[in-house]
Each structure stands twice: as C-alpha cells, then as structure tokens.
Design a protein around this motif. Structure first.
Motif, PDB file in Angstrom:
ATOM      1  N   ARG A 107       0.441  -1.333   0.276  1.00 49.87           N
ATOM      2  CA  ARG A 107      -0.022   0.113   0.049  1.00 49.87           C
ATOM      3  C   ARG A 107       1.080   0.896  -0.543  1.00 49.87           C
ATOM      4  O   ARG A 107       0.440   2.172   0.107  1.00 49.87           O
ATOM      5  N   GLY A 108       1.527   1.617   0.249  1.00 55.42           N
ATOM      6  CA  GLY A 108       3.145   2.349   0.263  1.00 55.42           C
ATOM      7  C   GLY A 108       3.101   3.354   1.772  1.00 55.42           C
ATOM      8  O   GLY A 108       2.220   2.325   2.632  1.00 55.42           O
ATOM      9  N   SER A 109       3.394   4.013   1.841  1.00 49.28           N
ATOM     10  CA  SER A 109       4.532   4.662   3.417  1.00 49.28           C
ATOM     11  C   SER A 109       3.221   5.520   4.375  1.00 49.28           C
ATOM     12  O   SER A 109       2.662   5.062   5.446  1.00 49.28           O
ATOM     13  N   GLY A 110       1.976   5.420   2.907  1.00 44.21           N
ATOM     14  CA  GLY A 110       0.735   6.394   3.501  1.00 44.21           C
ATOM     15  C   GLY A 110       0.685   4.670   4.891  1.00 44.21           C
ATOM     16  O   GLY A 110      -0.378   5.242   5.498  1.00 44.21           O
ATOM     17  N   ALA A 111       0.031   3.483   4.622  1.00 44.86           N
ATOM     18  CA  ALA A 111       0.059   2.588   5.436  1.00 44.86           C
ATOM     19  C   ALA A 111       0.349   3.125   6.280  1.00 44.86           C
ATOM     20  O   ALA A 111      -0.235   2.303   7.749  1.00 44.86           O
ATOM     21  N   TYR A 112       1.122   3.783   7.603  1.00 47.75           N
ATOM     22  CA  TYR A 112       1.548   3.241   8.855  1.00 47.75           C
ATOM     23  C   TYR A 112       0.185   3.854   9.180  1.00 47.75           C
ATOM     24  O   TYR A 112       0.146   3.651  10.572  1.00 47.75           O
ATOM     25  N   GLN A 113       0.545   5.387   9.096  1.00 44.53           N
ATOM     26  CA  GLN A 113      -0.630   6.274   9.534  1.00 44.53           C
ATOM     27  C   GLN A 113      -2.478   5.872   9.809  1.00 44.53           C
ATOM     28  O   GLN A 113      -2.800   6.061  10.345  1.00 44.53           O
TER      29      GLN A 113
END
Length: 174
Positions: A107-113
């Motif tokens: 999903r990309g790094s935005g998945a962390y948030q």
C-alpha cells in the motif's frame, strides 16, 4: 400544543442551530414568546435528566446530545474513513492478516498512518511478532460487526476479493 414542545420539534428537525427569529417565523409567534419557551425548554430538559439539551451557540439554539454521552455516540456512529484507510483495511481483511512491512510494500508508506488510525478506531489489532521487527495486523470483531461481513452472500465476497486483488495489482504497476 405547548410552544416549548413545538420549538423542541423545530430544533430536532432542523438538526442545526436556529436563530430566535427563524424559530419565531416557523412557530408563527413573536420573539418574546420564543425566548420564554426556550427558557422553559432548557429548564425542563435539565429537570427530567434528559440525554438531550438545548444550547445557545453563536448561530442560534440547537438540540444536542449532552457531552457525557459522547463515548456512547462514538461507539454507535460510524467513523469516517478516508479512501486510503478503507483500502488498507480491505487489504488487511482480505489477506486474513498481514505483516505491517508486507502491507507497506503493498500500500505504500501512507499505510503506517492508516494502520494507526484503524487501530485507534478498533478495526485492526496490531501485535508484535517475536521473530521479526514488523507487527502482525488483523481485523477485529468490531470490524466484522461494523461491516456485517457475515451477512454477505459467499459469491459476492469472492467477486469482491477477485476485483480487489486485480485493482491492487493494477495500482502497484502505476
């Protein structure tokens, strides 16, 4: 019909602050009568230990749930999830659980948030994996209750999974 009761109905139906002038126009009475009825309505709701209260705001008067019921409201009213958070949640659900590092790759790094938001809302459980630095993510019972997935026909679920994976593969290529 009592004017205070009529004003309570007006405030309920409008669902937003209403000025004294507008209440008077709708109720077909003068502003003084509205002010007296509002005082009666405010004291009546306080006296009968109601969950609702009439409050004055800069935009007018409104009927709202008392602050002490905020946790109940948050538990019952659907949270608003953005498209990214919904896609992240769908990926976790369809995989039946996934490591956070694999999810970020998908999903990309935005998945962390998004994962943090989903954990806070109670839709996702996050557990440390002893053999890895990454956390294991799974949907919770709240997720199943909220989205009522147990009530979906099996064929619809299979079509959704196939379409979701096709769309996820396409978005990876972009």
């Amino acid at each position: 019909m009592n004017l205070a009761t009529k004003i309570e109905a007006i405030l309920y139906i409008k669902g937003q602050p209403v000025s004294i002038s507008e209440i008077a126009e709708i109720a077909q009475c003068d502003r003084g009568e509205v002010k007296d009825a509002l005082i009666e309505l405010i004291s009546d709701s306080a006296r009968r230990d109601s969950a609702l209260e009439v409050v004055e705001t800069p935009a007018g008067y409104s009927l709202q749930l008392k602050e002490e019921f905020a946790p109940l409201m948050q538990a019952l009213i659907a949270p608003e999830l953005g498209v990214g958070a919904l896609r992240t949640l769908a990926a976790i659900a369809l995989k039946g659980g996934i490591s956070q590092s694999d999810l970020v790759n998908l999903r990309g790094s935005g998945a962390y948030q998004q994962v943090q938001e989903l954990v806070e809302l109670g839709f996702v459980r996050k557990r440390r994996q002893p053999e890895s630095r990454s956390s294991w993510l799974q949907v919770t019972d709240k997720f199943h209750r909220y989205f009522q997935l147990d009530q979906l026909p099996k064929q619809l679920t299979l079509n959704f999974e196939t379409n979701f994976e096709t769309n996820m593969d396409a978005s990876e290529e972009e």
